[in-house]
Design an enzyme around this catalytic site. Structure first.
Site, PDB file in Angstrom:
ATOM      1  N   HIS A  15       0.910  -1.251  -0.179  1.00 19.89           N
ATOM      2  CA  HIS A  15      -0.006   0.046  -0.098  1.00 19.89           C
ATOM      3  C   HIS A  15       0.887   1.409  -0.096  1.00 19.89           C
ATOM      4  O   HIS A  15       0.449   2.181  -0.493  1.00 19.89           O
ATOM      5  CB  HIS A  15      -1.032  -0.077   1.035  1.00 19.89           C
ATOM      6  CG  HIS A  15      -1.825   1.236   1.001  1.00 19.89           C
ATOM      7  ND1 HIS A  15      -3.070   1.224   0.066  1.00 19.89           N
ATOM      8  CD2 HIS A  15      -1.894   2.423   1.441  1.00 19.89           C
ATOM      9  CE1 HIS A  15      -3.641   2.424   0.024  1.00 19.89           C
ATOM     10  NE2 HIS A  15      -2.852   3.228   0.891  1.00 19.89           N
ATOM     11  N   TYR A  42       1.561   5.050  -2.255  1.00 24.48           N
ATOM     12  CA  TYR A  42       1.853   6.878  -1.828  1.00 24.48           C
ATOM     13  C   TYR A  42       3.320   7.251  -2.447  1.00 24.48           C
ATOM     14  O   TYR A  42       3.606   8.247  -2.471  1.00 24.48           O
ATOM     15  CB  TYR A  42       1.708   7.019  -0.536  1.00 24.48           C
ATOM     16  CG  TYR A  42       0.244   6.859  -0.185  1.00 24.48           C
ATOM     17  CD1 TYR A  42      -0.529   7.706  -0.572  1.00 24.48           C
ATOM     18  CD2 TYR A  42      -0.287   5.854   0.699  1.00 24.48           C
ATOM     19  CE1 TYR A  42      -2.068   7.723  -0.211  1.00 24.48           C
ATOM     20  CE2 TYR A  42      -1.673   5.593   0.931  1.00 24.48           C
ATOM     21  CZ  TYR A  42      -2.363   6.333   0.426  1.00 24.48           C
ATOM     22  OH  TYR A  42      -3.827   6.610   0.902  1.00 24.48           O
ATOM     23  N   HIS A  50     -10.200   0.863 -10.416  1.00 27.87           N
ATOM     24  CA  HIS A  50      -9.746   1.852  -9.413  1.00 27.87           C
ATOM     25  C   HIS A  50      -8.542   2.372  -9.796  1.00 27.87           C
ATOM     26  O   HIS A  50      -8.135   3.675  -9.639  1.00 27.87           O
ATOM     27  CB  HIS A  50      -9.886   1.094  -8.013  1.00 27.87           C
ATOM     28  CG  HIS A  50      -9.158   1.898  -6.774  1.00 27.87           C
ATOM     29  ND1 HIS A  50      -9.551   3.184  -6.371  1.00 27.87           N
ATOM     30  CD2 HIS A  50      -7.970   1.594  -6.493  1.00 27.87           C
ATOM     31  CE1 HIS A  50      -8.845   3.641  -5.614  1.00 27.87           C
ATOM     32  NE2 HIS A  50      -7.778   2.746  -5.439  1.00 27.87           N
ATOM     33  N   PHE A  51      -7.661   1.430  -9.499  1.00 27.72           N
ATOM     34  CA  PHE A  51      -6.154   2.245 -10.012  1.00 27.72           C
ATOM     35  C   PHE A  51      -5.801   2.520 -11.403  1.00 27.72           C
ATOM     36  O   PHE A  51      -4.737   3.279 -11.343  1.00 27.72           O
ATOM     37  CB  PHE A  51      -4.977   1.327  -9.234  1.00 27.72           C
ATOM     38  CG  PHE A  51      -4.887  -0.264  -9.749  1.00 27.72           C
ATOM     39  CD1 PHE A  51      -4.487  -0.304 -11.138  1.00 27.72           C
ATOM     40  CD2 PHE A  51      -5.309  -1.453  -9.233  1.00 27.72           C
ATOM     41  CE1 PHE A  51      -4.291  -1.360 -11.700  1.00 27.72           C
ATOM     42  CE2 PHE A  51      -5.002  -2.520 -10.026  1.00 27.72           C
ATOM     43  CZ  PHE A  51      -4.635  -2.546 -11.090  1.00 27.72           C
ATOM     44  N   HIS A  52      -6.682   2.471 -12.269  1.00 28.34           N
ATOM     45  CA  HIS A  52      -6.425   3.471 -13.235  1.00 28.34           C
ATOM     46  C   HIS A  52      -6.520   4.886 -13.149  1.00 28.34           C
ATOM     47  O   HIS A  52      -6.091   5.697 -14.090  1.00 28.34           O
ATOM     48  CB  HIS A  52      -6.947   2.677 -14.675  1.00 28.34           C
ATOM     49  CG  HIS A  52      -6.136   1.477 -15.256  1.00 28.34           C
ATOM     50  ND1 HIS A  52      -6.547   0.393 -14.901  1.00 28.34           N
ATOM     51  CD2 HIS A  52      -5.299   1.466 -16.049  1.00 28.34           C
ATOM     52  CE1 HIS A  52      -5.458  -0.666 -15.231  1.00 28.34           C
ATOM     53  NE2 HIS A  52      -4.814   0.208 -16.271  1.00 28.34           N
ATOM     54  N   ARG A  66     -10.693  -9.608 -12.707  1.00 28.44           N
ATOM     55  CA  ARG A  66      -9.426  -9.252 -13.400  1.00 28.44           C
ATOM     56  C   ARG A  66      -8.531 -10.296 -13.664  1.00 28.44           C
ATOM     57  O   ARG A  66      -8.911 -11.617 -13.186  1.00 28.44           O
ATOM     58  CB  ARG A  66      -9.051  -8.285 -12.507  1.00 28.44           C
ATOM     59  CG  ARG A  66      -8.222  -8.873 -11.134  1.00 28.44           C
ATOM     60  CD  ARG A  66      -7.555  -7.953 -10.249  1.00 28.44           C
ATOM     61  NE  ARG A  66      -6.368  -7.433 -10.457  1.00 28.44           N
ATOM     62  CZ  ARG A  66      -5.604  -6.789  -9.603  1.00 28.44           C
ATOM     63  NH1 ARG A  66      -5.973  -6.644  -8.265  1.00 28.44           N
ATOM     64  NH2 ARG A  66      -4.535  -6.402  -9.997  1.00 28.44           N
ATOM     65  N   ARG A  67      -7.339  -9.864 -14.201  1.00 28.28           N
ATOM     66  CA  ARG A  67      -6.384 -10.869 -14.253  1.00 28.28           C
ATOM     67  C   ARG A  67      -6.688 -12.257 -15.020  1.00 28.28           C
ATOM     68  O   ARG A  67      -6.353 -13.277 -14.561  1.00 28.28           O
ATOM     69  CB  ARG A  67      -5.395 -11.252 -13.002  1.00 28.28           C
ATOM     70  CG  ARG A  67      -4.837 -10.032 -12.562  1.00 28.28           C
ATOM     71  CD  ARG A  67      -4.229 -10.528 -11.145  1.00 28.28           C
ATOM     72  NE  ARG A  67      -3.047  -9.633 -10.946  1.00 28.28           N
ATOM     73  CZ  ARG A  67      -2.457  -9.485  -9.795  1.00 28.28           C
ATOM     74  NH1 ARG A  67      -2.818 -10.285  -8.976  1.00 28.28           N
ATOM     75  NH2 ARG A  67      -1.346  -8.725  -9.766  1.00 28.28           N
TER      76      ARG A  67
HETATM   77  C1  HEM Z   1      -4.072  -3.769 -15.844  1.00 35.66           C
HETATM   78  C2  HEM Z   1      -5.157  -1.440 -19.802  1.00 35.66           C
HETATM   79  C3  HEM Z   1      -2.221   2.326 -18.744  1.00 35.66           C
HETATM   80  C4  HEM Z   1      -1.253  -0.172 -14.471  1.00 35.66           C
HETATM   81  C5  HEM Z   1      -4.634  -3.441 -16.845  1.00 35.66           C
HETATM   82  C6  HEM Z   1      -5.792  -4.080 -17.505  1.00 35.66           C
HETATM   83  C7  HEM Z   1      -6.296  -3.274 -18.742  1.00 35.66           C
HETATM   84  C8  HEM Z   1      -5.221  -2.379 -18.586  1.00 35.66           C
HETATM   85  C9  HEM Z   1      -7.316  -3.894 -19.609  1.00 35.66           C
HETATM   86  C10 HEM Z   1      -6.572  -5.332 -16.914  1.00 35.66           C
HETATM   87  C11 HEM Z   1      -5.962  -6.684 -17.284  1.00 35.66           C
HETATM   88  C12 HEM Z   1      -6.509  -7.767 -16.455  1.00 35.66           C
HETATM   89  O1  HEM Z   1      -6.655  -7.636 -15.331  1.00 35.66           O
HETATM   90  O2  HEM Z   1      -6.659  -8.871 -17.226  1.00 35.66           O
HETATM   91  C13 HEM Z   1      -4.433  -0.189 -19.917  1.00 35.66           C
HETATM   92  C14 HEM Z   1      -4.383   0.430 -21.085  1.00 35.66           C
HETATM   93  C15 HEM Z   1      -3.681   1.499 -20.715  1.00 35.66           C
HETATM   94  C16 HEM Z   1      -3.020   1.559 -19.377  1.00 35.66           C
HETATM   95  C17 HEM Z   1      -5.059   0.339 -22.294  1.00 35.66           C
HETATM   96  C18 HEM Z   1      -3.201   3.019 -21.498  1.00 35.66           C
HETATM   97  C19 HEM Z   1      -2.804   2.949 -22.667  1.00 35.66           C
HETATM   98  C20 HEM Z   1      -1.806   1.929 -17.344  1.00 35.66           C
HETATM   99  C21 HEM Z   1      -0.800   2.988 -16.628  1.00 35.66           C
HETATM  100  C22 HEM Z   1      -0.455   2.266 -15.500  1.00 35.66           C
HETATM  101  C23 HEM Z   1      -1.307   0.828 -15.632  1.00 35.66           C
HETATM  102  C24 HEM Z   1      -0.549   4.166 -17.041  1.00 35.66           C
HETATM  103  C25 HEM Z   1       0.479   2.829 -14.205  1.00 35.66           C
HETATM  104  C26 HEM Z   1       1.194   3.751 -14.385  1.00 35.66           C
HETATM  105  C27 HEM Z   1      -1.889  -1.318 -14.457  1.00 35.66           C
HETATM  106  C28 HEM Z   1      -1.854  -2.035 -13.362  1.00 35.66           C
HETATM  107  C29 HEM Z   1      -2.312  -3.418 -13.781  1.00 35.66           C
HETATM  108  C30 HEM Z   1      -3.114  -2.868 -14.933  1.00 35.66           C
HETATM  109  C31 HEM Z   1      -0.844  -2.105 -12.186  1.00 35.66           C
HETATM  110  C32 HEM Z   1      -2.668  -4.672 -13.015  1.00 35.66           C
HETATM  111  C33 HEM Z   1      -1.728  -5.689 -13.495  1.00 35.66           C
HETATM  112  C34 HEM Z   1      -2.117  -7.094 -12.806  1.00 35.66           C
HETATM  113  O3  HEM Z   1      -3.483  -7.355 -12.488  1.00 35.66           O
HETATM  114  O4  HEM Z   1      -0.999  -7.767 -12.385  1.00 35.66           O
HETATM  115  N1  HEM Z   1      -4.280  -2.331 -17.751  1.00 35.66           N
HETATM  116  N2  HEM Z   1      -3.556   0.416 -18.862  1.00 35.66           N
HETATM  117  N3  HEM Z   1      -1.876   0.829 -16.688  1.00 35.66           N
HETATM  118  N4  HEM Z   1      -2.881  -1.698 -15.574  1.00 35.66           N
HETATM  119 FE1  HEM Z   1      -3.178  -0.538 -17.073  1.00 35.66          FE
HETATM  120 CU    CU Z   2      -4.027  -0.110  -0.457  1.00 35.52          CU
END
Ligand code: HEM
Ligand code: CU
Length: 556
Positions: free
Chosen positions: A228, A232, A379-381, A442-443
Site C-alpha cells: 500500500h 503513496y 480503481h487504480f487506473h 480481473r487478471r
Molecule cells: C491492468 C489497460 C495504462 C497499471 C490493466 C488491465 C487493462 C489495462 C485492460 C486489466 C488486465 C486484466 O486484469 O486482465 C491499460 C491501458 C492503458 C493502461 C489500455 C493505457 C494505454 C496503465 C498505466 C498504469 C497501469 C499508465 C500505471 C502507471 C496497470 C496495473 C495493472 C493494469 C498495475 C494490473 C496488472 C495485474 O493485474 O497484474 N491495464 N492500462 N496501466 N494496469 Fe493498465
Molecule cells: Cu492499498
C-alpha cells in the site's frame, strides 16, 4: 537562464532517468492496449491466452514499478538540485544508482519477455505483485532487488545533498521541494523493509531451489507491508507537482507551506500500517488487525482531502490573479490552453473519483463484493494510471524543455493529449468498475461474455468489454501523442535560453508561519517506525511461530 545551464550535471542524471521512464511507458502502454483488446472476442489474435500473463506482467511491472520509479528519480533530482541550489555531490555515485536500477530493470524485463519466446525456460509470468505460489526465474527477483537497492541509493544521494547544504545553511528551513522529496524517501525506506525481506529472504532462495517449501501467507503479508505504501510512493510525487508547480501554472502561488509539510508527515506515518487492507480475504490474519487497517486507511483520507483543499485554493488564487470572479466562474479563467496545466488538473479530477472507489475497496465488508474483480483495475487506473501517470506526462511538457534547453513542439497535439487521456480513461475505468460490480474477474485471459458483433451486446457484459477496448484505444492514441510530442521536442525543438517560464513564487502563507518541529526528520522517522512495529509485529510473530518455511500452517 534555465535549469540545464545552472545545473548541467543534475540535468544529465534527470534526463537519463526520464529516458528510461518513457521507454518503459511506451512498451508497458502497448501491452495495455493488447490487454484491452483481448477482453473482446474480436481482437484477441495477437497473443494467445498463455502469453497473456506475460503481457500482463510486463504491463504492471513496466508501468507501475519501472515508469514510476525512474520518473520519480528524475523529478527529485531536478527538485533537490534546484531547491538546494547545488549539483549532485558525486557524479560517480549518481551514475552508480542509475545504472544499478537500469541493469536490474533489464534483467527483470528479459525474464518477462522470455515468456513470449516459444520454448524459453526463462519466464516471469508472475504479475507485478509476484508473490508465491507463482514462481519466476531467479533473474526476475534479483533484477527487482537491484532496482530496489538503486532506489535506496538515489534517496541517499538526496540526503547527502541535503547534509552538505545544511553545513552551509545551519539556520534555514528545509526548502519545500527538498522537504517533500526527503519525506517521500523516508516513507520508501520504511515500506521497502518488507519487500526486501520478502525478495531476499524468501523469493530468491526459493526460485534458486535452495528452499522448496514456503509458507504462502508470509510473503503475501511482507509484500502488502510494502504494497500500500508503494501507492503513496507513486502518488506523493504527483502531489509534489500539484503543490509545488501547479499553483504556478495556474497563475498563482501555493496556498500554505505548513499544510504541505503536515500532509507529507501524515503520509510518512500512516502509509505502511494499512497494508492489511489488501488481505481482507486472506485466512490466517486475525480480524482485529484487519479492522485496525481499515480504520487507519480511512484516516489516510484526511491528508488527501487537505491536499484537495490546498491545491484547489491555490488554483482559485491563480484564477483570481488572472481576473477570475464569482463563486465558480473563476474556473473558466484557468489556463485551459496550457497542456501542463490541463494534464495536472484533469489528473486531479480523476483522482477524486479514484478516492471514492478507494473507500469502497477499503471497507472490510464491501471489499468482498469487488475483491479480485476488474473493479480493482478500474480503481487504480484512476489513481496510479491517471492521477500519477497523467500528472507525470503533463509536467514533462514543462520539465523537459528546462532539461534540454529546447522549446516544446506541436503544442496543439500536446494540448489534445490530456483531454484524450481523460476521455479514454472515463470509458475504460467506468466500464471496469461496472463489470467488476457484476463479478467479472480481473487478471484473466478468458473474459469474453459474447460472440461476434451480430449479437446484441448492449446492456450485456460484452458491452463493458467493448467500452474497455474503445477506452483503451483512445488511451493508446493519447499515449502515442505524448511520446511523439516529447521525442520531437527533445530532438528537434527550437533551442532557447529560456524555453519555459520556470520561476516558482513563494507560498501565500510562507515558511515563516511553519512550526519548526515539522522539519524534525528524526522525530517523524522514528514515530513512523514505531507505528509500523505496533501494526505488524504481532501478526508477523503469529505467522512465523510455526516456522518460516512451513507451508499452510495457520495461527490458532
Ligand atoms: C491492468 C489497460 C495504462 C497499471 C490493466 C488491465 C487493462 C489495462 C485492460 C486489466 C488486465 C486484466 O486484469 O486482465 C491499460 C491501458 C492503458 C493502461 C489500455 C493505457 C494505454 C496503465 C498505466 C498504469 C497501469 C499508465 C500505471 C502507471 C496497470 C496495473 C495493472 C493494469 C498495475 C494490473 C496488472 C495485474 O493485474 O497484474 N491495464 N492500462 N496501466 N494496469 Fe493498465
Ligand atoms: Cu492499498
Amino acid at each position: 537562464m534555465t535549469f540545464l545551464h545552472h545545473y548541467p550535471k543534475a540535468a544529465k542524471v534527470a534526463k537519463a532517468n526520464f529516458i528510461v521512464a518513457f521507454i518503459a511507458l511506451a512498451i508497458g502502454g502497448f501491452f495495455g492496449f493488447v490487454q484491452a483488446l483481448h477482453r473482446t472476442d474480436v481482437f484477441r489474435g495477437f497473443f494467445n491466452s498463455g502469453e497473456y500473463y506475460s503481457i500482463l506482467t510486463g504491463h504492471g511491472v513496466l508501468l507501475a514499478l519501472i515508469f514510476t520509479t525512474f520518473f520519480i528519480a528524475g523529478l527529485f533530482v531536478w527538485g533537490v538540485a534546484r531547491s538546494l541550489d547545488r549539483e549532485p555531490e558525486s557524479m560517480a555515485f549518481s551514475w552508480a544508482w542509475f545504472w544499478l536500477m537500469t541493469i536490474g530493470l533489464v534483467m527483470a524485463a528479459v525474464t518477462i519477455i522470455g515468456g513470449l519466446v516459444p520454448g524459453s525456460s526463462i519466464r516471469a509470468a508472475v504479475l507485478y505483485t509476484f508473490y508465491p505460489p507463482l514462481q519466476a526465474h531467479p533473474a526476475f527477483y534479483i533484477g527487482l532487488a537491484l532496482v530496489l537497492v538503486g532506489s535506496w541509493m538515489a534517496g541517499l544521494d538526496w540526503f547527502w545533498s541535503y547534509k552538505e547544504w545544511r553545513k552551509d545553511n545551519p539556520n534555514e528551513r528545509i526548502p519545500i521541494l527538498t522537504f517533500m522529496a526527503l519525506f517521500t524517501m523516508m516513507m520508501w525506506y520504511v515500506c521497502t523493509i518488507g519487500l526486501a525481506l520478502e525478495v531476499v529472504g524468501l523469493l530468491i532462495p526459493w526460485s534458486l531451489g535452495w528452499v522448496t517449501e514456503i509458507e504462502p501467507l508470509l510473503p503475501r503479508t511482507l509484500f502488502w507491508f510494502f504494497g500500500h505504501a508503494v501507492v503513496y510512493f507513486w502518488l506523493l510525487p504527483a502531489y509534489y507537482v500539484w503543490y509545488a508547480i501547479l499553483p504556478k501554472l495556474s497563475g498563482g502561488r501555493l496556498f500554505s507551506d505548513s499544510m504541505t509539510r503536515i500532509v507529507f508527515i501524515i503520509f510518512l506515518l500512516l502509509s505502511t500500517p494499512v497494508g492489511y487492507h489488501h488481505q481482507y480475504a486472506d485466512a490466517g490474519i486475525s480480524v482485529g488487525f484487519k479492522f485496525y487497517a481499515m480504520a487507519t486507511t480511512m484516516l489516510l483520507l484526511l491528508p488527501s482531502l487537505m491536499t484537495l483543499f490546498t491545491v484547489v485554493a491555490s488554483m482559485e488564487h491563480g484564477a483570481r490573479q488572472r481576473g477570475g470572479k464569482g463563486y465558480l466562474k473563476w474556473i473558466g479563467k484557468l489556463p485551459w490552453d496550457s497542456p501542463a496545466f490541463v494534464g495536472c488538473a484533469l489528473a486531479g479530477i480523476m483522482f477524486a473519483a479514484g478516492g471514492f472507489s478507494g473507500m469502497i475497496n477499503a471497507g472490510m465488508n464491501i471489499n468482498l463484493l469487488i475483491h479480485n474483480t476488474i473493479w480493482v483495475p478500474g480503481h487504480f487506473h484512476l489513481t496510479v494510471g491517471t492521477a500519477v501517470a497523467l500528472t507525470f506526462m503533463a509536467i514533462s511538457y514543462w520539465l523537459i524543455p528546462q532539461l534540454t534547453g529546447r522549446e516544446l513542439k506541436f503544442k496543439k497535439l500536446a494540448l489534445v493529449q490530456p483531454y484524450a487521456w481523460f476521455l479514454g480513461m472515463t470509458l475504460m475505468s467506468n466500464a471496469m468498475h461496472r463489470a467488476g460490480l457484476a463479478g467479472v474477474p480481473r487478471r484473466t485471459a478468458e473474459p469474453q461474455y459474447s460472440g461476434f458483433e451480430f449479437e446484441p451486446i448492449f446492456g450485456t457484459m460484452a458491452e463493458m468489454d467493448w467500452q474497455i477496448a474503445i477506452g483503451g484505444t483512445i488511451l493508446t492514441i493519447s499515449l502515442t501523442l505524448f511520446l511523439w510530442v516529447i521525442t520531437a521536442s527533445w530532438l528537434g525543438g527550437a533551442k532557447s535560453d529560456k524555453p519555459v517560464d520556470d520561476y516558482i513564487p513563494e507560498p501565500l502563507s510562507g515558511v515563516e508561519h511553519t512550526p519548526a518541529v515539522l522539519d524534525n526528520m528524526k522525530l517523524w522517522f522514528a514515530l513512523a517506525l514505531i507505528i509500523v512495529l505496533l501494526a505488524y509485529s504481532f501478526p508477523l510473530w503469529e505467522m512465523v511461530q510455526d516456522g518460516i518455511f512451513e507451508p499452510g500452517a495457520l495461527p490458532r
